[in-house]
Design a protein around this motif. Structure first.
Motif, PDB file in Angstrom:
ATOM      1  N   ARG A   1       5.654 -12.724   7.572  1.00 28.74           N
ATOM      2  CA  ARG A   1       5.846 -12.069   6.364  1.00 28.74           C
ATOM      3  C   ARG A   1       4.884 -12.571   5.317  1.00 28.74           C
ATOM      4  O   ARG A   1       4.737 -11.928   4.003  1.00 28.74           O
ATOM      5  N   SER A   2       4.238 -13.731   5.561  1.00 30.77           N
ATOM      6  CA  SER A   2       3.252 -14.238   4.453  1.00 30.77           C
ATOM      7  C   SER A   2       1.809 -14.210   5.339  1.00 30.77           C
ATOM      8  O   SER A   2       0.756 -14.990   4.785  1.00 30.77           O
ATOM      9  N   ASN A   3       1.553 -13.550   6.252  1.00 32.54           N
ATOM     10  CA  ASN A   3       0.293 -13.861   6.842  1.00 32.54           C
ATOM     11  C   ASN A   3      -0.178 -12.356   7.533  1.00 32.54           C
ATOM     12  O   ASN A   3       0.566 -11.329   7.351  1.00 32.54           O
TER      13      ASN A   3
ATOM     14  N   ARG B   1       4.477  -6.144   5.169  1.00 31.09           N
ATOM     15  CA  ARG B   1       5.090  -6.974   4.578  1.00 31.09           C
ATOM     16  C   ARG B   1       4.826  -6.791   3.254  1.00 31.09           C
ATOM     17  O   ARG B   1       5.652  -7.273   2.186  1.00 31.09           O
TER      18      ARG B   1
ATOM     19  N   THR C   1      11.717  -7.913  -1.109  1.00 32.33           N
ATOM     20  CA  THR C   1      11.797  -9.121  -0.624  1.00 32.33           C
ATOM     21  C   THR C   1      13.569  -9.290  -0.293  1.00 32.33           C
ATOM     22  O   THR C   1      14.117  -9.985   0.664  1.00 32.33           O
TER      23      THR C   1
END
Lengths: 209, 209
Positions: A126-128, A66, A71
């Motif tokens: 993608r955010s953990n 990630r 992005t």
């Protein structure tokens, strides 16, 4: 080593994936394959296991990468990763379980298009961190599989008189052929969602009453 | 906001790198499974030919045992441009013929084998080896009840009929060379009816030359 707060989180993730935030009847994702494969229990089971594997591995990989994936191209990268795992699954099935591979045919390739996998990669992985992402993938895949098995149970029983290919209803039963056809997938899924949301409304809806 | 040169470069480099890594992963799995998959495909063909004629074999037989049996019982024979097999028993006595059949189904190409008696005028059996038809619907062509219908049918059209084998709706009265189509699988049934008759015509023409 897992801290206490992390192990509670694992249980939460499992509960969310299987029930609270179930991808099929809460998030309404993965509908297309639900309609297509639920005419036979065996196909549903293999599809479900395949999806659990792909969702878990894709979520894990996306989470590990990630910080590395820019992005602006993250969705392309996610699809690429998902596609790679699905192709590997297809190759492994063709090599080690060719009969099952034949049964599922094109449906294995279609796992790539299942919104649940992209949904979890984009919405969670993608955010953990990797371990929760992996668990979330397993849990969401399992939640999907359970819903599909329930629907397939009814469709195969009424549409062919069999469960997992084993004749259960005798000759007295005239199979409801429509149960094996796509329209039945539509209304069985709709009925299932209606019943589940009616009996166990999500917190926001219950509060609004 | 347009990306700076540095960001653009980083984006492109990331895509190339990710693509390279995952393509390499898939290619590696493919390289390892390729021979096994090809062997499985070949076994499917051999079993399909055996199933069409009714040659007995055990599901537990290894590929070597199946190949040996194939060499003993199936002798390749060409009828003009048409390639088929002569089926012989343990004493090299001719028992019949097997021909590959193929044509378009509903979703994709279907291929299999048709087995004829020693006169080439009656069908002994049929098998469908490759297809992409819908599981539970068109895919039912591989089921015993469907394949059994063709046993004993003539390869010549009955008097007054253009086609050798006619597919009729399940439940409707059947003539001597009629078989039940699959309810709910009209496309597949029509496809099989057409290519089966085309193949039979070609086989008849080649054998009588």
């Amino acid at each position: 080593m897992q801290s206490p707060s992390q192990s509670v989180k694992t249980k939460d993730l499992v509960a969310q994936g299987l029930w609270g935030n179930n991808p099929v009847f809460r998030q309404l994702l993965g509908i297309c394959s639900t309609l297509a494969v639920t005419n036979l229990l065996m196909n549903t089971l293999v599809m479900g296991v395949g999806l659990i594997y792909v969702t878990a591995m894709s979520s894990l990989t996306v989470s590990l990468l990630r910080k590395v994936i820019p992005t602006r191209i993250r969705m392309m990268a996610q699809v690429l990763i998902i596609a790679a795992y699905v192709i590997i699954l297809d190759l492994l099935l063709k090599r080690f379980a060719p009969d099952i591979s034949d049964e599922l045919g094109a449906y294995v390739g279609l796992i790539i298009t299942n919104c649940i996998i992209m949904g979890r990669c984009e919405g969670f992985a993608r955010s953990n961190t990797p371990w929760p992402s992996f668990v979330d993938g397993l849990a969401m895949g399992a939640g999907y599989t359970l819903v599909l098995l329930c629907i397939a149970f009814v469709r195969e029983l009424l549409g062919a008189g069999t469960l997992f290919g084993v004749q259960v209803l005798g000759d007295w039963w005239t199979p409801w052929i429509i149960m094996v056809m796509p329209p039945a997938g539509f209304f069985m899924l709709a009925a299932f969602i209606w019943i589940v949301r009616g009996c166990w409304p999500p917190p926001e809806e219950a509060g609004a009453k | 906001m347009p990306a700076s040169r540095k960001e653009q470069f980083r984006t492109v480099a990331s895509v190339v790198a990710i693509t390279a890594v995952f393509t390499a992963l898939v290619a590696t799995v493919q390289a390892f499974t390729r021979d096994g998959i090809l062997a499985n495909e070949r076994l499917k063909e051999v079993r399909g030919a055996f199933d069409a004629f009714g040659i007995e074999y055990s599901r537990d037989m290894t590929s070597e045992q199946l190949e040996t049996l194939a060499k003993e019982r199936l002798k390749p024979k060409a009828f003009g441009g048409l390639k088929g097999f002569e089926v012989v028993d343990a004493n090299r006595k001719r028992q019949g013929y097997i021909f590959p059949i193929a044509g378009p189904g509903f979703w994709g190409p279907i291929s299999g084998y048709i087995a004829l008696d020693t006169t080439g005028s009656r069908i002994v059996g049929i098998s469908f080896v490759r297809h992409s038809e819908t599981p539970g619907l068109g895919a039912r062509i591989t089921e015993d009840w469907f394949r059994r219908q063709f046993v004993g049918k003539t390869t010549e059209p009955p008097p007054g009929q253009a086609r050798a084998i006619r597919f009729v709706q399940e439940g409707k009265p059947k003539g001597p060379n009629d078989v039940d189509a699959i309810t709910g699988a009209t496309g597949t049934s029509r496809g099989v009816e057409k290519f089966l008759n085309d193949n039979l015509a070609r086989i008849r023409a080649a054998m009588t030359r």
